[in-house]
Design a protein around this motif. Structure first.
Motif, PDB file in Angstrom:
ATOM      1  N   UNK A 242       5.091  -5.955   2.999  1.00  0.00           N
ATOM      2  CA  UNK A 242       5.396  -4.657   3.100  1.00  0.00           C
ATOM      3  C   UNK A 242       5.216  -3.875   2.373  1.00  0.00           C
ATOM      4  N   UNK A 243       4.246  -4.061   1.520  1.00  0.00           N
ATOM      5  CA  UNK A 243       3.610  -3.270   0.407  1.00  0.00           C
ATOM      6  C   UNK A 243       2.511  -2.801   0.929  1.00  0.00           C
ATOM      7  N   UNK A 244       1.004  -3.140   1.816  1.00  0.00           N
ATOM      8  CA  UNK A 244       0.065  -2.889   2.574  1.00  0.00           C
ATOM      9  C   UNK A 244       0.962  -2.053   3.827  1.00  0.00           C
ATOM     10  N   UNK A 245       1.913  -2.431   3.979  1.00  0.00           N
ATOM     11  CA  UNK A 245       2.152  -0.914   5.628  1.00  0.00           C
ATOM     12  C   UNK A 245       3.086  -0.051   4.731  1.00  0.00           C
ATOM     13  N   UNK A 246       3.771  -0.350   4.158  1.00  0.00           N
ATOM     14  CA  UNK A 246       4.586   1.401   3.187  1.00  0.00           C
ATOM     15  C   UNK A 246       3.562   2.017   2.340  1.00  0.00           C
TER      16      UNK A 246
END
Length: 331
Positions: A242-246
């Motif tokens: 989720x961190x990478x994607x956002x």
């Protein structure tokens, strides 16, 4: 009839490294190296290594060449994560510096001190380039050598309003807070959970040995800048997908990131290359935009590259020559 001429080799200890190059001096040295890397002025083969059977230890070699400052060499390092329990550095080894014109070995320098300093200096360079100018609420995940070095380096590039730390061991986290307290800096608050530590933080540094995600993207405040530092192989990740994607995702060097950045590869797979906004040197050189909005979440994935070691070693060697530090040996 053959004849040989001996060459002088300078052996520089960790104590001398710390005398010769301060963190404040190391930050511009590393910044210059990152600019050079992204201009194409470096050769950085992927790190190679071997793992003693039945362990998580690794013996690794990182060779490299840098146009400016003209330097060539390799870091040979043994990474033993459990060394901290023995009172030893987790990274033990040497940086061997060569003269790029003649191939003459010039110096053998303690690698633990260089690695500790240049890694935190690189994070400071990225934080200065990518975090909001007013950022000053720092969360550090981890309590080891890199956690301490990162507290020091970030405090040089940003005026800190608050400092929070989390560690697996509450005792070690409290000891860290006591030991690293600095006059003129905010009191270091020890947090019970990672989520508590990163809540409302606008600068986050992960400096752990975790191989599985411990930081969730959902916990990160809008507008924050995150430095992912601890994991250095494709099989290890400190943060979730989720961190990478956002995030807008930046790296030190594309070549190593696409082979070894576990968070990026785990989240993006075959689309990893497209998700990289740029190298930090490209941001510094102005060829790629850094932060483009106040509420943007930026991530800097630090793997560490030989160019950083070489630039630091070059500065240390020349300062040692001027000051007479180090032990001279004939080869």
């Amino acid at each position: 009839m053959s004849h040989t001429t001996s060459t002088e080799l300078l052996v520089i200890s960790g104590a001398d490294v710390r005398r010769l190059l301060s963190m404040r001096d190391c930050i511009p040295v590393v910044e210059s190296a990152m600019r050079e890397v992204s201009r194409g002025g470096a050769q950085l083969p992927l790190r190679i290594g071997c793992i003693p059977p039945g362990t998580q230890n690794i013996m690794a070699v990182m060779p490299g060449y840098l146009d400016e400052p003209a330097s060539m060499g390799a870091k040979v390092i043994a990474v033993y994560p459990s060394n901290a329990q023995r009172g030893l550095s987790s990274h033990m080894g040497v940086v061997v510096l060569f003269d790029p014109r003649e191939g003459v070995p010039l110096a053998v320098i303690d690698a633990a001190s260089i690695t500790g300093m240049r890694t935190a200096a690189a994070t400071a360079v990225a934080t200065k380039a990518l975090s909001s100018e007013g950022a000053g609420d720092l969360a550090i995940i981890g309590t080891g050598e890199q956690a301490a070095a990162h507290l020091h380096s970030i405090s040089i590039v940003r005026k800190l309003r608050s400092i929070r730390v989390w560690g697996r061991s509450a005792d070690k986290a409290r000891a860290f807070a006591d030991r690293e307290a600095l006059p003129g800096q905010p009191r270091i608050e020890v947090c019970e959970t990672i989520r508590d530590a990163v809540a409302d933080a606008d600068i986050v540094c992960t400096t752990t040995g975790s191989r599985e995600p411990i930081l969730e993207g959902a916990w990160i405040a809008r507008g924050a800048h995150v430095n992912l530092v601890g994991a250095s192989s494709a099989a290890a990740r400190e943060a979730d997908d989720a961190l990478v994607l956002r995030s807008s995702f930046f790296v030190d060097f594309r070549g190593s990131a696409l082979a070894q950045a576990g968070e990026l590869l785990g989240a993006m797979g075959s689309n990893a290359a497209k998700h990289i906004r740029g190298e930090i040197g490209e941001v510094l050189n102005g060829s790629v935009p850094g932060r483009t909005a106040e509420d943007e979440v930026t991530v800097y994935k630090s793997l560490g590259i030989a160019a950083q070691d070489l630039a630091a070693a070059h500065a240390i060697y020349h300062r040692a020559q001027q000051s007479g530090l180090g032990v001279r040996a004939l080869l």
